[in-house]
Design an enzyme around this catalytic site. Structure first.
Site, short mmCIF file in Angstrom:
data_model
loop_
_atom_site.label_atom_id
_atom_site.label_comp_id
_atom_site.label_asym_id
_atom_site.label_seq_id
_atom_site.Cartn_x
_atom_site.Cartn_y
_atom_site.Cartn_z
N LYS A 36 74.43 93.99 56.72
CA LYS A 36 74.06 95.11 57.59
C LYS A 36 72.80 94.90 58.42
CE LYS A 36 71.60 97.74 54.00
NZ LYS A 36 70.22 97.90 54.42
N ALA A 39 71.14 90.01 60.54
CA ALA A 39 70.81 88.59 60.36
C ALA A 39 71.16 88.20 58.94
CB ALA A 39 69.32 88.36 60.59
N GLY A 42 69.25 87.56 53.94
CA GLY A 42 68.75 88.59 53.04
C GLY A 42 67.24 88.76 53.06
N THR A 43 66.75 89.33 51.97
CA THR A 43 65.31 89.53 51.81
C THR A 43 64.60 88.19 51.90
OG1 THR A 43 65.77 91.35 50.27
CG2 THR A 43 63.56 90.37 50.17
N CYS A 44 65.14 87.19 51.21
CA CYS A 44 64.48 85.90 51.07
C CYS A 44 64.13 85.27 52.42
CB CYS A 44 65.39 84.98 50.26
SG CYS A 44 64.75 83.32 50.07
N GLY A 117 78.53 97.77 54.35
CA GLY A 117 79.73 97.75 53.51
C GLY A 117 79.73 98.90 52.53
N GLY A 184 50.96 91.02 40.71
CA GLY A 184 52.11 90.16 40.42
C GLY A 184 52.27 89.10 41.50
N HIS A 447 52.59 55.56 38.91
CA HIS A 447 51.14 55.70 38.95
C HIS A 447 50.62 55.38 40.35
CE1 HIS A 447 46.99 55.61 37.65
NE2 HIS A 447 46.85 54.45 38.30
P1 FAD Z 1 68.79 89.95 49.03
O1 FAD Z 1 68.14 88.72 49.49
O2 FAD Z 1 67.96 91.18 48.92
O3 FAD Z 1 70.00 90.20 50.03
C1 FAD Z 1 70.78 91.34 49.98
C2 FAD Z 1 71.35 91.59 51.37
O4 FAD Z 1 72.33 92.60 51.27
C3 FAD Z 1 70.32 92.11 52.36
O5 FAD Z 1 70.28 91.30 53.52
C4 FAD Z 1 70.79 93.51 52.72
O6 FAD Z 1 70.58 93.84 54.09
C5 FAD Z 1 72.28 93.42 52.41
N1 FAD Z 1 72.91 94.69 52.07
C6 FAD Z 1 72.48 95.60 51.16
N2 FAD Z 1 73.37 96.62 51.08
C7 FAD Z 1 74.36 96.33 51.95
C8 FAD Z 1 75.57 96.97 52.31
N3 FAD Z 1 75.95 98.12 51.73
N4 FAD Z 1 76.34 96.42 53.27
C9 FAD Z 1 75.97 95.24 53.86
N5 FAD Z 1 74.87 94.59 53.55
C10 FAD Z 1 74.08 95.11 52.60
N6 FAD Z 1 62.23 84.45 45.39
C11 FAD Z 1 62.09 83.13 45.13
O7 FAD Z 1 62.89 82.58 44.38
N7 FAD Z 1 61.09 82.40 45.70
C12 FAD Z 1 60.18 82.96 46.54
O8 FAD Z 1 59.29 82.28 47.04
C13 FAD Z 1 60.29 84.34 46.82
N8 FAD Z 1 59.41 84.94 47.63
C14 FAD Z 1 59.56 86.26 47.92
C15 FAD Z 1 58.61 86.87 48.73
C16 FAD Z 1 58.70 88.21 49.03
C17 FAD Z 1 57.70 88.85 49.94
C18 FAD Z 1 59.79 88.97 48.51
C19 FAD Z 1 59.94 90.42 48.85
C20 FAD Z 1 60.72 88.39 47.68
C21 FAD Z 1 60.61 87.02 47.36
N9 FAD Z 1 61.50 86.39 46.50
C22 FAD Z 1 61.35 85.06 46.22
C23 FAD Z 1 62.62 87.11 45.89
C24 FAD Z 1 63.92 86.82 46.67
O9 FAD Z 1 63.74 87.21 48.01
C25 FAD Z 1 65.07 87.56 46.05
O10 FAD Z 1 65.16 87.27 44.68
C26 FAD Z 1 66.37 87.17 46.71
O11 FAD Z 1 66.34 87.43 48.09
C27 FAD Z 1 67.55 87.91 46.08
O12 FAD Z 1 68.72 87.54 46.71
P2 FAD Z 1 69.98 88.53 46.78
O13 FAD Z 1 71.02 87.78 47.54
O14 FAD Z 1 70.29 89.03 45.43
O15 FAD Z 1 69.49 89.79 47.62
P1 NAI Z 2 55.85 91.80 40.02
O1 NAI Z 2 56.73 92.40 38.99
O2 NAI Z 2 55.69 90.35 40.09
O3 NAI Z 2 54.38 92.39 39.88
C1 NAI Z 2 54.13 93.76 39.95
C2 NAI Z 2 52.79 94.01 39.29
O4 NAI Z 2 52.42 95.34 39.58
C3 NAI Z 2 52.81 93.87 37.78
O5 NAI Z 2 51.73 93.07 37.38
C4 NAI Z 2 52.67 95.30 37.28
O6 NAI Z 2 51.98 95.40 36.06
C5 NAI Z 2 51.88 95.93 38.41
N1 NAI Z 2 52.04 97.37 38.54
C6 NAI Z 2 53.16 98.11 38.32
N2 NAI Z 2 52.91 99.40 38.57
C7 NAI Z 2 51.62 99.48 38.97
C8 NAI Z 2 50.76 100.54 39.38
N3 NAI Z 2 51.23 101.79 39.45
N4 NAI Z 2 49.50 100.26 39.71
C9 NAI Z 2 49.02 98.98 39.65
N5 NAI Z 2 49.78 97.94 39.28
C10 NAI Z 2 51.06 98.19 38.94
O7 NAI Z 2 56.39 92.42 41.40
P2 NAI Z 2 56.09 92.02 42.90
O8 NAI Z 2 54.86 91.20 42.99
O9 NAI Z 2 56.18 93.28 43.66
O10 NAI Z 2 57.33 91.12 43.24
C11 NAI Z 2 58.66 91.64 43.15
C12 NAI Z 2 59.66 90.58 42.83
O11 NAI Z 2 59.79 89.67 43.90
C13 NAI Z 2 59.25 89.80 41.61
O12 NAI Z 2 60.13 90.17 40.58
C14 NAI Z 2 59.44 88.37 41.96
O13 NAI Z 2 60.39 87.79 41.13
C15 NAI Z 2 59.94 88.36 43.40
N6 NAI Z 2 59.08 87.45 44.14
C16 NAI Z 2 59.10 86.13 43.82
C17 NAI Z 2 58.26 85.24 44.44
C18 NAI Z 2 58.28 83.83 44.02
O14 NAI Z 2 59.20 83.41 43.33
N7 NAI Z 2 57.29 83.03 44.42
C19 NAI Z 2 57.34 85.66 45.50
C20 NAI Z 2 57.37 87.08 45.73
C21 NAI Z 2 58.24 87.91 45.09
#
Ligand code: FAD
Ligand code: NAI
Length: 468
Positions: A36, A39, A42-44, A117, A184, A447
């Site tokens: 939807k 592009a 997804g989020t990633c 969807g 986090g 090394h």
């Molecule tokens: P998503 O990537 O969320 O994709 C779901 C898609 O479904 C979206 O594009 C949405 O628009 C679409 N959608 C939802 N509902 C509907 C519908 N009804 N109809 C059509 N389309 C729909 N993970 C890592 O492993 N490494 C990282 O470095 C990392 N960095 C991150 C940094 C940030 C700032 C954030 C927010 C997340 C990060 N993550 C990272 C987490 C990672 O983005 C997610 O775990 C991952 O994108 C999940 O993939 P997914 O396919 O389950 O869902």
């Molecule tokens: P997170 O779960 O990593 O961290 C959230 C933090 O907020 C926790 O330490 C929690 O104790 C704290 N918290 C919760 N409620 C609070 C409150 N009311 N006040 C103050 N602190 C509070 O979640 P985050 O950083 O939002 O990331 C979300 C998800 O995205 C993660 O689950 C992660 O797996 C994914 N992600 C992964 C990345 C990677 O793999 N490098 C990068 C960015 C996101």
């Protein structure tokens, strides 16, 4: 026009959904993917992993040029920030990648259905775009709709002054003072970006430690390193309200265990307290797909929901919210639908925080082993004693390995240090093959490499390290 019929329709084009769709098509299933956002990726790709890593890399180079090159005898002159170019490069990386997935869809003959969807029962999905709906049918439906920002009561996100990660990747200038709610992964990665670019950064965390799911010893070391880099921490603190006035935001906070409240004022507030599974608009209740008490779609070992023929993967189900976890599940479910035996080994899923130094882990933490009553051995090795780290002037951190005290089998690894996110895969792979500390200790390690720190940590368990 006749309704289009598919073997597989994946709803959501993120790393879980698009990988699943490509794999299913490769295995001979007629596949469509509904997305939807306009592009793929997804989020990633659009607002997560990729733009954040692009800014982490750019800001790392900026910080290196400003502070670290001189020790190597490199004089860079006055280092200036070209903010527009930095943000523009990040946007281009994202745009190139999302177009790349459209190409992969064409190459693998996946039909890309643009729109929202919605499940309408009987194996049918309505795809709505620009007010118009088209119904398609599928033998198998896969929900891969991902996750969204967890809201915080009293702190309303406007994506300008009070931002989620999405707004924090799009700021129009470097804030003077960024307050991050949540210590986090998102808070520390994006907090690092803006700190390196010159912002004062205060991280307010509810618990009494940051990165709460990581090994505690490594977490403590990590906080010290980030503090040295200028990030400030207010632990054991909860935010109860936010007020905007004169271009600033004032947060009201109080100790997590109760007590007197205090205020903290900044220019921008990042809310990063976790993410919630996203099922809005899917009409799951119409078809009877059940959610658990955390709002996640419930699935069995074969990713099937409470409704036969409807599956779910990625952030929308249980488990870590990670792109590679979603991808592996996407591949596994596609293989199962094609009659193969798909499988995901969650025990070896790495977790990486891409700050500098990086923080990476796989398997169990020491706390988890203790509480499970497992007898274990610990091997630690500091990067200070690793020749390559020293040659690189990158000596912060250590490797910590955990192995079963009786069998020597590797149970977990925790690395804080340069390239930790790359190094961790050595242990992830060793664990995938049921490897022991002795296996790693006896294996060749070139090394001088950073990997030798892993070999030395394994030697601590297997016999004795050479270099400490
Ligand atoms: P998503 O990537 O969320 O994709 C779901 C898609 O479904 C979206 O594009 C949405 O628009 C679409 N959608 C939802 N509902 C509907 C519908 N009804 N109809 C059509 N389309 C729909 N993970 C890592 O492993 N490494 C990282 O470095 C990392 N960095 C991150 C940094 C940030 C700032 C954030 C927010 C997340 C990060 N993550 C990272 C987490 C990672 O983005 C997610 O775990 C991952 O994108 C999940 O993939 P997914 O396919 O389950 O869902
Ligand atoms: P997170 O779960 O990593 O961290 C959230 C933090 O907020 C926790 O330490 C929690 O104790 C704290 N918290 C919760 N409620 C609070 C409150 N009311 N006040 C103050 N602190 C509070 O979640 P985050 O950083 O939002 O990331 C979300 C998800 O995205 C993660 O689950 C992660 O797996 C994914 N992600 C992964 C990345 C990677 O793999 N490098 C990068 C960015 C996101």
């Amino acid at each position: 026009m006749a309704e289009q019929a598919f073997d597989v329709v994946v709803i959501g084009g993120g790393p879980g959904g698009y990988v699943c769709a490509i794999k299913a098509a490769q295995l001979g299933l007629k596949t469509a993917c509904v997305e939807k956002r306009g592009a793929l990726g997804g989020t990633c790709l659009n607002v997560g992993c990729i733009p954040s890593k692009a800014l982490l890399q750019s800001s790392h180079l900026y910080a290196m040029a400003a502070h670290d090159l001189a020790q190597h005898g490199v004089k860079a002159g006055k280092v200036e920030l070209d903010f527009k170019t930095m943000m523009g490069r990040k946007d281009k990386v994202v745009a190139d990648f999302t177009k790349g997935i459209e190409f992969l869809f064409r190459k693998n003959k996946v039909t890309y259905l643009k729109g929202l969807g919605r499940l309408v029962g009987d194996g049918k999905i309505e795809v709505v775009a620009n007010g118009k709906g088209e119904t398609v049918s599928a033998k198998h439906i896969i929900i891969a709709t991902g996750s969204d920002v967890m809201p915080l009561r009293g702190v309303e996100i406007d994506e300008k002054q009070i931002v989620s990660s999405t707004g924090a990747l799009e700021l129009e200038k470097v804030p003077e003072h960024l307050i991050v709610i949540g210590g986090g992964v998102i808070g520390l990665e994006l907090g690092s970006v803006w700190r390196r670019l010159g912002a004062k950064v205060t991280v307010v965390e509810f618990l009494d430690r940051i990165v709460a799911t990581m090994d505690a010893e490594i977490g403590t070391a990590y906080q010290k390193v980030l503090t040295k880099q200028g990030l400030e921490f207010k632990l054991g603190t909860k935010v109860t309200a936010a007020k905007k006035a004169n271009g600033k935001v004032t947060l009201t906070m109080e100790p997590a265990n109760g007590g007197a409240s205090e205020e903290l004022t900044g220019d921008v507030v990042l809310v990063s307290i976790g993410r919630r599974p996203y099922v809005d608009g899917l009409a799951l209740e119409m078809v009877g797909v059940k959610l658990d008490n955390k709002g996640r779609v419930m699935v069995d070992d074969h990713f099937q929901t409470s409704v036969p023929g409807i599956y779910a993967i990625g952030d929308v189900i249980h488990g870590p919210m990670l792109a590679h976890k979603a991808e592996e599940e996407g591949v596994a479910v596609a293989e199962m639908l094609a009659g193969q035996s798909g499988h995901v080994n969650y025990e070896t899923c790495p977790n990486i925080v891409y700050t500098w130094p990086e923080l990476a882990s796989v398997g169990k933490t020491e706390e988890e082993l203790k509480s499970a009553g497992v007898q274990y051995k610990v091997g630690k090795f500091p990067f200070l004693a690793n020749s390559r780290a020293k040659a690189n002037a990158d000596m912060e951190g250590m490797v910590k390995l955990l192995a079963d005290a009786n069998t020597d089998r590797l149970l977990g690894a925790h690395v804080l240090g340069p390239e930790a996110g790359t190094l961790i895969h050595e242990i992830s792979m060793a664990m995938e093959f049921g490897g022991s500390a002795e296996d790693v200790a006896r294996a060749f390690h070139g090394h001088p490499t950073l990997n030798e720190a892993i070999k030395e940590a394994a030697l601590v368990i297997a016999s004795k390290p050479i270099h400490v």
